[in-house]
Design an enzyme around this catalytic site. Structure first.
Site, PDB file in Angstrom:
ATOM      1  N   ASP A  96     -42.093  38.481  44.836  1.00  0.00           N
ATOM      2  CA  ASP A  96     -41.487  39.317  43.673  1.00  0.00           C
ATOM      3  C   ASP A  96     -40.111  38.787  43.367  1.00  0.00           C
ATOM      4  OD1 ASP A  96     -40.784  41.643  42.055  1.00  0.00           O
ATOM      5  OD2 ASP A  96     -40.894  42.838  44.218  1.00  0.00           O
ATOM      6  N   ASP A 152     -50.148  47.382  49.865  1.00  0.00           N
ATOM      7  CA  ASP A 152     -50.179  48.754  50.172  1.00  0.00           C
ATOM      8  C   ASP A 152     -48.987  49.809  49.232  1.00  0.00           C
ATOM      9  OD1 ASP A 152     -47.644  47.884  51.462  1.00  0.00           O
ATOM     10  OD2 ASP A 152     -47.444  49.736  52.344  1.00  0.00           O
TER      11      ASP A 152
HETATM   12  P1  5GP Z   1     -40.055  39.713  47.670  1.00  0.00           P
HETATM   13  O1  5GP Z   1     -39.192  39.399  49.211  1.00  0.00           O
HETATM   14  O2  5GP Z   1     -40.618  38.524  47.166  1.00  0.00           O
HETATM   15  O3  5GP Z   1     -39.142  40.511  46.718  1.00  0.00           O
HETATM   16  O4  5GP Z   1     -41.174  40.716  48.118  1.00  0.00           O
HETATM   17  C1  5GP Z   1     -42.302  40.559  48.675  1.00  0.00           C
HETATM   18  C2  5GP Z   1     -42.758  41.651  49.586  1.00  0.00           C
HETATM   19  O5  5GP Z   1     -42.419  42.778  48.590  1.00  0.00           O
HETATM   20  C3  5GP Z   1     -44.370  41.751  49.558  1.00  0.00           C
HETATM   21  O6  5GP Z   1     -44.581  41.130  50.792  1.00  0.00           O
HETATM   22  C4  5GP Z   1     -44.701  43.082  49.502  1.00  0.00           C
HETATM   23  O7  5GP Z   1     -44.646  43.652  50.916  1.00  0.00           O
HETATM   24  C5  5GP Z   1     -43.696  43.751  48.663  1.00  0.00           C
HETATM   25  N1  5GP Z   1     -43.802  43.887  47.297  1.00  0.00           N
HETATM   26  C6  5GP Z   1     -43.415  43.311  46.079  1.00  0.00           C
HETATM   27  N2  5GP Z   1     -44.034  43.928  45.125  1.00  0.00           N
HETATM   28  C7  5GP Z   1     -45.085  44.766  45.371  1.00  0.00           C
HETATM   29  C8  5GP Z   1     -46.017  45.339  44.715  1.00  0.00           C
HETATM   30  O8  5GP Z   1     -46.174  45.287  43.514  1.00  0.00           O
HETATM   31  N3  5GP Z   1     -46.769  46.083  45.382  1.00  0.00           N
HETATM   32  C9  5GP Z   1     -46.790  46.273  46.919  1.00  0.00           C
HETATM   33  N4  5GP Z   1     -47.810  46.835  47.390  1.00  0.00           N
HETATM   34  N5  5GP Z   1     -45.996  45.477  47.588  1.00  0.00           N
HETATM   35  C10 5GP Z   1     -45.122  44.796  46.592  1.00  0.00           C
END
Ligand code: 5GP
Ligand code: MG
Length: 177
Positions: A96, A152
């Site tokens: 994300d 989740d």
């Molecule tokens: P980042 O560090 O890349 O922003 O986020 C990664 C983590 O955010 C993922 O491992 C997940 O746990 C959570 N996350 C980000 N977007 C989503 C989404 O659309 N749905 C869910 N269930 N988790 C998300």
């Protein structure tokens, strides 16, 4: 719940990723480091398609709550295998902002692996805040909150065999205990 990626598409996507990994690593042993809990389903499906010798190592990552600045991550690698001199593939459920992948990659790098590549099941378009990109992403998706296939909402929905987008009606339902 609106279905975004069907079970059959996921099946094909994981097969595609396995093929790419075979092309890159050949018969060399691979150590897969999987970030819990979201990548659990992808891990289980992917490893059964890999033919090289595979080791599996699990780590847990959670966002600090309370006094720490948001975005800082707590990484529990107490159960990590020794990855020194090994080819490592780090897998996560979704990319994300990219913070998780960047921080965990940096942490693993300190353990002196031979190489590190990263693979995510989903990559959101237009939300990244880092320059690093995953080496492999099975599906690119629009910026929506998705669940299923390991992902989740309040620890639920991980067992859905497809990826869905939660709708207002889903969020209004009381959560089971
Ligand atoms: P980042 O560090 O890349 O922003 O986020 C990664 C983590 O955010 C993922 O491992 C997940 O746990 C959570 N996350 C980000 N977007 C989503 C989404 O659309 N749905 C869910 N269930 N988790 C998300
Ligand atoms: Mg996660």
């Amino acid at each position: 719940m609106k279905v975004l990626i069907r079970e059959e598409e996921i099946h094909d996507g994981i097969a595609r990723l396995a093929k790419q990994l075979h092309e890159h690593y050949g018969d060399s042993p691979l150590t897969i480091v999987a970030i819990m809990t979201g990548s659990l389903v992808m891990l289980a499906d992917l490893i059964r398609r890999l033919e090289m010798p595979v080791r599996i190592s699990l780590i847990a990552v959670s966002s600090y709550r309370g006094k720490m600045t948001p975005g800082e991550l707590e990484i529990d690698d107490s159960r990590m295998l020794d990855i020194r001199g090994r080819d490592v593939l780090l897998i996560d459920d979704i990319f994300d902002t990219g913070n998780t992948l960047v921080e965990v990659t940096a942490r693993l790098q300190k353990l002196n692996p031979k190489s590190i590549r990263t693979a995510v099941f989903l990559r959101k378009e237009g939300t990244s805040k880092v320059t690093q990109r995953p080496d492999y992403s099975v599906f690119d998706i629009p910026n929506a909150f998705v669940v299923g296939y390991g992902l989740d909402y309040e620890d639920l929905y991980r067992n859905l065999p497809y990826v869905g987008v939660l709708e207002e009606a889903d969020l209004k339902q009381p959560l089971p205990h």
